[in-house]
Design an enzyme around this catalytic site. Structure first.
Site, PDB file in Angstrom:
ATOM      1  N   TYR A   1      -2.497  -0.392  10.279  1.00 38.29           N
ATOM      2  CA  TYR A   1      -2.431  -0.718   8.767  1.00 38.29           C
ATOM      3  C   TYR A   1      -1.304  -0.210   8.111  1.00 38.29           C
ATOM      4  O   TYR A   1      -0.650  -1.150   7.221  1.00 38.29           O
ATOM      5  CB  TYR A   1      -3.756   0.071   8.026  1.00 38.29           C
ATOM      6  CG  TYR A   1      -3.824  -0.470   6.716  1.00 38.29           C
ATOM      7  CD1 TYR A   1      -4.294  -1.605   6.095  1.00 38.29           C
ATOM      8  CD2 TYR A   1      -3.367   0.543   5.596  1.00 38.29           C
ATOM      9  CE1 TYR A   1      -4.548  -1.848   4.942  1.00 38.29           C
ATOM     10  CE2 TYR A   1      -3.476  -0.006   4.243  1.00 38.29           C
ATOM     11  CZ  TYR A   1      -4.166  -0.996   4.019  1.00 38.29           C
ATOM     12  OH  TYR A   1      -4.361  -1.386   2.539  1.00 38.29           O
TER      13      TYR A   1
ATOM     14  N   SER B   1       0.955  -0.957   0.036  1.00 37.27           N
ATOM     15  CA  SER B   1      -0.170   0.079  -0.224  1.00 37.27           C
ATOM     16  C   SER B   1       0.850   1.406   0.058  1.00 37.27           C
ATOM     17  O   SER B   1       2.010   1.455   0.441  1.00 37.27           O
ATOM     18  CB  SER B   1      -0.986  -0.043   1.496  1.00 37.27           C
ATOM     19  OG  SER B   1      -1.564   1.079   1.415  1.00 37.27           O
TER      20      SER B   1
END
Length: 254
Positions: A151, A138
């Site tokens: 995350y 990501s």
């Protein structure tokens, strides 16, 4: 170009969103696709779409956080050529507002889940004399994203694992790369907005869309197209790299 004929591909989290788009495209390009999702029901829509198009597809219910389940599933699948480590979850919170249970849950799925699949897949790759791994990282591994502590931590680990695996298995003809999307419009995103920003869904969708300099979220099919290239024979010289696909987010978001 970019044919996956006679290739066997495993896609975790392949029942929806980016995973589904990858599974559908890979099947269209000739791969035998094996979808791993949390339940059989969650993979059914992807299974039906691929089957109706004449694709060769199978699905398995498996919690990637459980090594026992993962090893058993990969032993059923057998020798393979491609692994897409796509399964993952999100969490909202800073370092001091993320609960221990939420942190553990994100790490269990997004880090240990990737490790479990790598652990189970490497022996199967050896049966095929090599293969290709794509780990879904990501932009959160590259830049600071507000309220995404757990995350971001997990995706940073995924990027590091990618480099480690690429280095360790290069001599066994196993390539490993990662993809780092910015925000992509999936059912996951819609559900996330609905859960965390009730009553402000339209406003938040617009805000998240415009956070990419290009002015919109990505499409799952765009991520799938990059994955296809990286898994194809045409990308045989590429390993140990991360590929941002972010609408300019990392470099142009001044």
């Amino acid at each position: 170009m970019f044919s996956l004929k006679n290739k066997k591909a495993v896609v975790t989290g392949g029942g929806s969103g980016i995973g589904k788009a990858i599974a559908v495209l890979f099947a269209r390009q000739g791969a035998e696709v094996h979808i791993i999702d949390l339940t059989v029901e969650s993979a059914q829509e992807a299974l039906d779409e691929i089957s109706k198009s004449g694709g060769n597809v199978f699905s398995y219910a498996c919690n990637v956080a459980s090594q026992k389940e993962v090893v058993a599933t990969f032993e059923k699948i057998g020798s393979m050529d491609i692994l897409i480590n796509n399964a993952g979850i999100a969490n909202v919170g800073k370092a001091d507002t993320t609960t221990e249970s939420d942190f553990d849950r994100v790490i269990e799925v997004n880090v240990k889940g990737v490790y479990n699949c790598l652990f189970a897949a490497i022996p199967q790759f050896r049966l095929s004399n090599g293969g290709v791994i794509i780990n879904m990282a990501s932009i959160a591994a590259w830049v600071g994203i507000p309220d995404r502590f757990a995350y971001s931590t997990a995706k940073g680990a995924v990027m590091a694992m990618t480099l480690s695996v690429a280095k360790d298995y290069m001599g066994e003809n196993i390539r490993c790369n990662s993809i780092s999307p910015a925000r992509v419009h999936t059912p996951f995103v819609d559900g996330f907005i609905s859960k965390n920003y009730a009553g402000k869904e339209a406003e938040m969708f617009e805000k998240l869309s415009k956070s990419q300099p290009i002015g919109r979220m990505g499409k799952p099919e765009e991520i799938a197209a990059l994955a296809l290239y990286l898994c194809s024979d045409e990308a045989g010289f590429i390993t140990g790299c991360d590929y941002p696909i972010d609408g300019g987010f990392i470099k142009l978001n001044n």
